[in-house]
Design a protein around this motif. Sequence first.
Motif, mmCIF file in Angstrom:
data_model
loop_
_atom_site.group_PDB
_atom_site.id
_atom_site.type_symbol
_atom_site.label_atom_id
_atom_site.label_comp_id
_atom_site.label_asym_id
_atom_site.label_seq_id
_atom_site.Cartn_x
_atom_site.Cartn_y
_atom_site.Cartn_z
ATOM 1 N N LYS A 249 27.800 38.497 44.346
ATOM 2 C CA LYS A 249 28.575 37.326 44.748
ATOM 3 C C LYS A 249 30.062 37.640 44.695
ATOM 4 O O LYS A 249 30.520 38.362 43.808
ATOM 5 C CB LYS A 249 28.286 36.122 43.844
ATOM 6 N N ALA A 250 30.784 37.103 45.657
ATOM 7 C CA ALA A 250 32.242 37.112 45.601
ATOM 8 C C ALA A 250 32.681 35.768 45.036
ATOM 9 O O ALA A 250 32.177 34.720 45.463
ATOM 10 C CB ALA A 250 32.841 37.339 46.978
ATOM 11 N N VAL A 251 33.607 35.808 44.082
ATOM 12 C CA VAL A 251 34.017 34.594 43.368
ATOM 13 C C VAL A 251 35.536 34.511 43.340
ATOM 14 O O VAL A 251 36.211 35.478 42.963
ATOM 15 C CB VAL A 251 33.465 34.580 41.929
ATOM 16 N N GLY A 252 36.067 33.369 43.738
ATOM 17 C CA GLY A 252 37.499 33.119 43.641
ATOM 18 C C GLY A 252 37.776 32.064 42.588
ATOM 19 O O GLY A 252 37.209 30.960 42.648
ATOM 20 N N ILE A 253 38.606 32.394 41.603
ATOM 21 C CA ILE A 253 39.047 31.431 40.592
ATOM 22 C C ILE A 253 40.482 31.054 40.955
ATOM 23 O O ILE A 253 41.406 31.872 40.822
ATOM 24 C CB ILE A 253 38.984 32.026 39.174
ATOM 25 N N PHE A 254 40.668 29.828 41.430
ATOM 26 C CA PHE A 254 41.946 29.391 41.987
ATOM 27 C C PHE A 254 42.643 28.422 41.037
ATOM 28 O O PHE A 254 42.014 27.506 40.503
ATOM 29 C CB PHE A 254 41.729 28.695 43.336
ATOM 30 N N LYS B 97 23.327 40.605 31.959
ATOM 31 C CA LYS B 97 24.672 41.159 31.988
ATOM 32 C C LYS B 97 25.131 41.386 33.431
ATOM 33 O O LYS B 97 24.366 41.855 34.275
ATOM 34 C CB LYS B 97 24.719 42.465 31.216
ATOM 35 N N GLN B 98 26.395 41.057 33.670
ATOM 36 C CA GLN B 98 26.970 41.169 35.005
ATOM 37 C C GLN B 98 28.234 42.034 34.962
ATOM 38 O O GLN B 98 29.026 41.938 34.033
ATOM 39 C CB GLN B 98 27.327 39.786 35.568
ATOM 40 N N THR B 99 28.397 42.862 35.993
ATOM 41 C CA THR B 99 29.625 43.639 36.151
ATOM 42 C C THR B 99 30.608 42.839 36.984
ATOM 43 O O THR B 99 30.259 42.366 38.083
ATOM 44 C CB THR B 99 29.346 44.990 36.826
ATOM 45 N N LEU B 100 31.809 42.678 36.479
ATOM 46 C CA LEU B 100 32.862 41.954 37.192
ATOM 47 C C LEU B 100 33.900 42.949 37.683
ATOM 48 O O LEU B 100 34.359 43.801 36.915
ATOM 49 C CB LEU B 100 33.521 40.923 36.288
ATOM 50 N N ARG B 101 34.246 42.829 38.950
ATOM 51 C CA ARG B 101 35.238 43.725 39.563
ATOM 52 C C ARG B 101 36.366 42.899 40.152
ATOM 53 O O ARG B 101 36.123 41.942 40.904
ATOM 54 C CB ARG B 101 34.587 44.589 40.653
ATOM 55 N N ASP B 102 37.593 43.263 39.825
ATOM 56 C CA ASP B 102 38.788 42.655 40.403
ATOM 57 C C ASP B 102 38.996 43.287 41.775
ATOM 58 O O ASP B 102 39.335 44.470 41.890
ATOM 59 C CB ASP B 102 39.987 42.916 39.488
ATOM 60 N N LEU B 103 38.782 42.498 42.837
ATOM 61 C CA LEU B 103 38.805 43.067 44.185
ATOM 62 C C LEU B 103 40.206 43.409 44.659
ATOM 63 O O LEU B 103 40.386 44.373 45.407
ATOM 64 C CB LEU B 103 38.117 42.113 45.166
ATOM 65 N N VAL C 27 45.277 33.260 42.316
ATOM 66 C CA VAL C 27 43.834 33.450 42.356
ATOM 67 C C VAL C 27 43.450 34.724 41.608
ATOM 68 O O VAL C 27 44.233 35.679 41.541
ATOM 69 C CB VAL C 27 43.344 33.535 43.819
ATOM 70 N N LEU C 28 42.243 34.719 41.049
ATOM 71 C CA LEU C 28 41.572 35.936 40.606
ATOM 72 C C LEU C 28 40.326 36.062 41.475
ATOM 73 O O LEU C 28 39.445 35.188 41.438
ATOM 74 C CB LEU C 28 41.198 35.854 39.134
ATOM 75 N N LEU C 29 40.254 37.121 42.288
ATOM 76 C CA LEU C 29 39.137 37.332 43.205
ATOM 77 C C LEU C 29 38.219 38.404 42.633
ATOM 78 O O LEU C 29 38.646 39.543 42.407
ATOM 79 C CB LEU C 29 39.646 37.742 44.585
ATOM 80 N N LEU C 30 36.964 38.037 42.397
ATOM 81 C CA LEU C 30 36.018 38.904 41.712
ATOM 82 C C LEU C 30 34.793 39.188 42.572
ATOM 83 O O LEU C 30 34.427 38.383 43.433
ATOM 84 C CB LEU C 30 35.544 38.246 40.409
ATOM 85 N N LYS C 31 34.151 40.307 42.278
ATOM 86 C CA LYS C 31 32.795 40.569 42.742
ATOM 87 C C LYS C 31 31.911 40.620 41.504
ATOM 88 O O LYS C 31 32.207 41.337 40.549
ATOM 89 C CB LYS C 31 32.711 41.882 43.518
ATOM 90 N N VAL C 32 30.849 39.827 41.531
ATOM 91 C CA VAL C 32 29.941 39.723 40.393
ATOM 92 C C VAL C 32 28.591 40.298 40.802
ATOM 93 O O VAL C 32 27.955 39.810 41.745
ATOM 94 C CB VAL C 32 29.784 38.256 39.940
#
Length: 748
Positions: free
Chosen positions: A683-688, A709-715, A738-743
């Motif tokens: 999933k791509a996740v945006g925290i705005f 457990k999930q790997t979070l990546r700062d895109l 924003v913090l844009l992540l890939k989970v």
Amino acid sequence: MLHRKKLLCWIAAGLSLCLQAQAQVSLDNGWKFRQGDDTAWAAPAFNDDGWKAIKVGTPWEYQGYDNYDGYGWYRLHVKIPASLRSGSANPGDLRIELGKIDDGDEVYLNGKRIGANAGKKGSIKKGPYDALRVYRVGQNDPAIRWDGDNVIAVRVYDHSGNGGMWEGPYRLSITDITDDVQIDPGASGFSLGDHQAGKSVTLHSSHDTYRFSGMLHLAVIDPQDGKTVWEKTVPAAFSAGKDFHYTFTASVPEQRSYQLRYTFRDSRSDKDVTAVEGIPYILTPPAPPTPRINGAKIAGVRPGHPFLFRIPATGAAPLRFSAAGLPAGLKLDPASGIITGSIDQAGAYTVKLTVSNKRGKATEDFRIVAGARIALTPAMGWNSWNCWGLSVSDAKVKASADAMVSKGLVSHGWTYINIDDGWERETRAANGEIVTNDKFPDMKKLADYVHDKGLKIGIYSSPGPRTCGGFLGSYQHELQDAKTYARWGIDYLKYDWCSYGNIAPKNPDLEALQKPYRVMQSAFKQIDRDIYFSLCQYGMGDVWKWGDHVGGNSWRTTGDIRDTWKSMSDIGFRQYISSPYAKPGNWNDPDMLVVGKVGWGPNLHNTRLSPDEQYTHISLWCLLSSPLLIGCDMSQLDDFTLSLLTNDEVLAVDQDPLGNQAKKVAEKGNIQIWAKNLEDGSKAVGIFNLGPKMTDADLDLSRLHRSGKQTLRDLWRQQDLGTFSGIYHAQHIPSHGVLLLKVSAARR
């Protein structure tokens, strides 16, 4: 409500501008509205009890007046306190600020016409919808009823799209000496270095005789704690026609959000004027010298129609390209990476693309689907409107195509070069054929120029007799125009409702809204070329529910975007309405990107979005699976803007083959969290952060329906943040940032 002796700030020209110790009366609330037109409605004694309440700062289409074009009147009763005159150190006129009005307006104070924003011939039907309305009335004018009831009446005309009083500020105040001082850092972009940011600032005066003299203070502010991390003070003097210019280099500790504050204090009046802007910071890492294939992983074409695709790849030049498994009819140029030809046989083909240089090679699978659908990922390209407006020309389009290549955007999947309004001649040829004007001497030759670079070219028209800019539309010539576009080699059509509003019924039903697009859909079926069909009718009739059925590949869901936080955020964060209808071949379009130098032609300015707001803009549009159409002058791309447009991990969110559109999954206070399903199961996740201050936020991974457990990546930074379960605590999200992540599931 009367405010006295405090710091007042608002957004103008991309900056937060502040004036000290000035009294004002808010005009935000209490407005009434009526459709129609009658000059008697300007009279203060007119009884408006039967009028409906309406909010200013929001188009009337968002308040129950669906698809309404024409005249409308706003009225407001307001007390103007005489104490306003004593709230200013240097009293002047009564200032009435009414924000921006779409499209034109006339304003009355107690029945007296005090000003208008109209077109060149004086008609408010052609008014400048993006101009700030500021009207001034002398303090001794008998139209003002000090300490009494006053009526402000605003006559508005909207010719298409959204209408009304759509963006503030709304207030009364007394003009002051500070009204004549402008701090302008916008003429100069930032020069970014290692922990440094340099630029120039200019101080202007619009006062006829006053010579300002005082001190200019510059400060870099850390929004995390409000502390000053660098500052400098210099003497400054200026007057009308004799500006003060200052060039400086500020220290910036880290590559993250900081503010630059300019404060000029006039020594004679002891009053301040302050401007604040964000300092750009680049998060996108440079592409490595080793080869890498970027961009979309899938493309659609109809059998027998021309296919054109340039493999987007980065790496140290020269690069060499190869493709294994190309279907019959296609060929690859190994030097340019451009694939051309046509596929006669319908089917899905997996092609193994390879790019190599002296540093190594990269290989990716690429799917070509020959079938009924095209636009299997959202369009990525450039459109002329937001920078050149009606001043677009053959030379400017060629320069944009050149910049797409020379700036390296083609290496990241950017494809389309789209001509907006302003290319048509005043009349058709004798046989009825559409003809270009003098700015475009040979459209076929221009299309060939663009195609030779491996790019595609788009054009603009309207189903009505005239475009929004008054040029020829396609009404009653749809098939003829479609055949002309195909002969020229056009790949994309933006089809703008415009004057068709005069053809359609006044309150068109669904059939009437669909009709002009069905006509062009039928015309496209009779040509031997794929033309991406972009419907531009501002979301009328919930177009996202039926745009696919009239052949649309994308459809505007909103009115025109502007380069302000309010415009961009209002549009972007309302897109949840249309989310279920996005899919490969069909995309919701919240309008073009407003980063870089924009201006709607021919004069340009740096976008008024702050750097943090620009990160939000690109992130949100990618999460929404929106068409990405650059709106700036690409020949003037600075390093920061280029970094926004060339982050392959961010762009991959937009171009994901699944074609899912993000949904809002959580909201708390000023924090919104949006999530989008990706083809690989992640999933791509945006925290705005929509609020005015930097803040922290919690991401509950269970809200994403992720367990374990999930790997979070700062895109944006292209960095893994680690492995998490339960709650992830995100720190220091900038205001409007924003913090844009890939989970994705952590590897065991």
